[in-house]
Write an enzyme that holds these catalytic residues in place. Structure first.
Site, PDB file in Angstrom:
ATOM      1  N   LYS A  66       0.841  -1.195   0.000  1.00  0.00           N
ATOM      2  CA  LYS A  66       0.000   0.000   0.000  1.00  0.00           C
ATOM      3  C   LYS A  66       0.876   1.245   0.000  1.00  0.00           C
ATOM      4  O   LYS A  66       1.948   1.263   0.622  1.00  0.00           O
ATOM      5  CB  LYS A  66      -0.899  -0.044   1.241  1.00  0.00           C
ATOM      6  CG  LYS A  66      -1.989   1.009   1.316  1.00  0.00           C
ATOM      7  CD  LYS A  66      -2.854   0.727   2.529  1.00  0.00           C
ATOM      8  CE  LYS A  66      -3.958   1.744   2.711  1.00  0.00           C
ATOM      9  NZ  LYS A  66      -4.808   1.408   3.892  1.00  0.00           N
ATOM     10  N   SER A 141      -9.573   1.178   3.177  1.00  0.00           N
ATOM     11  CA  SER A 141      -8.796   2.029   2.282  1.00  0.00           C
ATOM     12  C   SER A 141      -7.732   1.267   1.500  1.00  0.00           C
ATOM     13  O   SER A 141      -7.093   1.821   0.615  1.00  0.00           O
ATOM     14  CB  SER A 141      -8.111   3.110   3.118  1.00  0.00           C
ATOM     15  OG  SER A 141      -7.220   2.520   4.079  1.00  0.00           O
ATOM     16  N   SER A 165      -9.687  -1.648   7.264  1.00  0.00           N
ATOM     17  CA  SER A 165      -9.220  -1.338   5.910  1.00  0.00           C
ATOM     18  C   SER A 165      -8.446  -2.456   5.226  1.00  0.00           C
ATOM     19  O   SER A 165      -8.065  -2.311   4.069  1.00  0.00           O
ATOM     20  CB  SER A 165      -8.373  -0.065   5.928  1.00  0.00           C
ATOM     21  OG  SER A 165      -9.180   1.054   6.197  1.00  0.00           O
TER      22      SER A 165
END
Length: 466
Positions: A66, A141, A165
């Site tokens: 990420k 996310s 997330s």
């Protein structure tokens, strides 16, 4: 190939780590460049910098991380224009440990800006699409990491989980997602959203792969004061331990009458599978669950308002124009997206004079009660099993104008972050072609127990079909 199969083939010399990485990169470039691409990646490692080890737990395995984990050879933007092109001078401990385990970092994945969102629609670089249905969100996310694994770009990926997330996008995309106990994995080099809630987690197409990645990145880090000095179990091997004699709790608050009928059916079918594997299933109560969303959306924005104060145009990132320092601050922070601005304002208000105890103090007390609920429940059960999300993946744009509806996507996941316990999502079926995940929650530091249960459930699907 699974991550474990790739690593085994690289270690015995039948597969080249460079060839594997080049193939993964080539696949990403060709597929993402087509109409209807997922927009799962924000940056890819150049071919000349691709390198992996020939030994180690993840020898030669292509991985994606990420874009809120610091990397030296790729930008770290957090999905925000305010950090566009920012190059970190150091690398996150998680990234370093992946490299030391022999993994090959192929790219940085798309995300909600500064990890604030539940759909990866808040990225300044456009939304990511769900591989299962291109008109749907992948969750957030960490939606880019979940989509990258679900699409087969990489066998494992890394994300961060502040309120669900990792687990919620794992559910939406039909992959495995693990959030470990707070302190199990170093946060050094993870760009902070809410420091007392953030935890790095892993994605995999199988429970074993996600466990393998977790094993590689876990362990004490002296550069992170919240990192626990505890021995790292052999997570990959416990997956096949079975769950005979295990007691599984089902919190009544997580299966309300309003729960989607299809999700309820899949959860009940999964519980029947667990019984068939030798587990005892019993109903439990977590009475303070109703305070989880309100508490989370006071505490997380409060911490975010403090953490994001550093983006002022002075120290790093983009600098806005202005005649004086106040004007420069203002113009710089205009680069924040609307969701980030919303949470900064909410957090600043909650921490303001006269409201601190009324909001932040009350939320902290609610957080303590939620943790106590788990402590009491785990006196009687080994793990808890719940839906991961209240709905399947929703359509892109469907909830953008309704923040409360968006926030409720995390109603079953935020409690684990508030309490600091481990949790994970595993696929349990589909509704109208859309993946659905079931969530296991375990006591503090009991990832091994959770992984045993998840591995057993996964095996029951593999052996008996869906």
């Amino acid at each position: 190939m699974t991550a474990s199969e790739i690593a085994a083939a690289v270690r015995d010399g039948t597969l080249s780590p460079l060839a594997t990485a080049l193939k993964a990169r080539e696949d990403i470039v060709s597929r993402e460049g087509q109409p209807g691409g997922l927009n799962a990646f924000l940056a890819l490692t150049s071919e000349e910098l691709l390198e992996g080890g020939v030994d180690g737990l993840l020898a030669g395995v292509p991985v994606a991380v990420k874009d809120n984990l610091a990397t030296r050879d790729l930008p770290t933007t957090c999905g925000s224009k305010i950090l566009e092109g920012y190059q970190s001078p150091f690398e996150a401990t998680v990234v370093r440990r992946l490299r030391e385990a022999g993994a090959v970092l192929v790219g940085k994945t798309n995300m909600d800006e500064f990890a604030m969102g539940s759909s990866t629609e808040n990225s300044a670089y456009g939304p990511t699409r769900n591989p299962a249905a291109l008109d749907r969100v992948p969750g957030g996310s960490s939606g880019g990491s979940a989509a990258a694994v679900a699409a087969g770009y990489v066998p494992i990926a890394v994300g961060s989980d502040t309120g669900g997330s990792v687990r919620q996008p794992a559910s939406f995309c039909g992959v495995v997602g693990i959030k470990p106990t707070y302190g199990r994995v170093s946060r050094y080099g993870l760009v902070a959203f809410a420091s007392s809630l953030d935890q790095v987690g892993t994605f995999g197409r199988t429970v074993h792969d996600a466990a393998l990645a977790l094993q590689a990145i876990s362990g004490h880090d002296p550069r992170d004061a919240t990192s626990a000095d505890r021995e790292v179990p052999d997570f990959a091997n416990v997956v096949h331990g079975g769950m005979s004699g295990m007691v599984v709790g089902v919190p009544r608050e997580y299966v309300p009458e309003t729960l989607d009928a299809g999700i309820r059916r899949l959860v009940e079918e999964s519980l029947e599978r667990l019984r068939g594997l030798g587990a005892t299933v019993k109903s439990v109560s977590l009475p303070h669950t109703r305070f989880a969303i309100p508490a989370y959306y006071v505490l997380a924005p409060a911490e975010a308002s403090s953490n994001l104060a550093r983006y002022d145009g002075v120290r790093f990132g983009e600098r806005g124009a202005g005649g004086d320092i106040g004007a420069m601050y203002e113009s710089t922070r205009e680069a924040f997206g609307p969701e980030v601005k919303r949470r900064i304002m909410l957090g600043t208000y909650a921490l303001s004079s006269g409201y601190y105890d009324q909001y932040y103090g009350t939320a902290q007390r609610a957080r303590a009660l939620i943790a106590q609920d788990f402590e009491h429940a785990f006196c009687d059960v080994d793990v808890l099993f719940t839906p991961t999300a209240p709905t399947p993946a929703f359509r892109i744009g469907e909830r953008v104008a309704d923040p409360v509806s968006m926030y409720l996507s995390d109603v079953f996941t935020v409690t684990a972050n508030l309490a600091g316990i481990p949790g994970m999502s595993v696929p349990i079926g589909r509704i109208d072609g859309l993946p659905i995940g079931g969530q296991f929650l375990a006591p503090w530091w009991e990832e091994s127990t959770m992984l045993r249960a998840a591995g057993a459930l996964e095996s029951s699907f593999s052996e008996g079909g869906t």
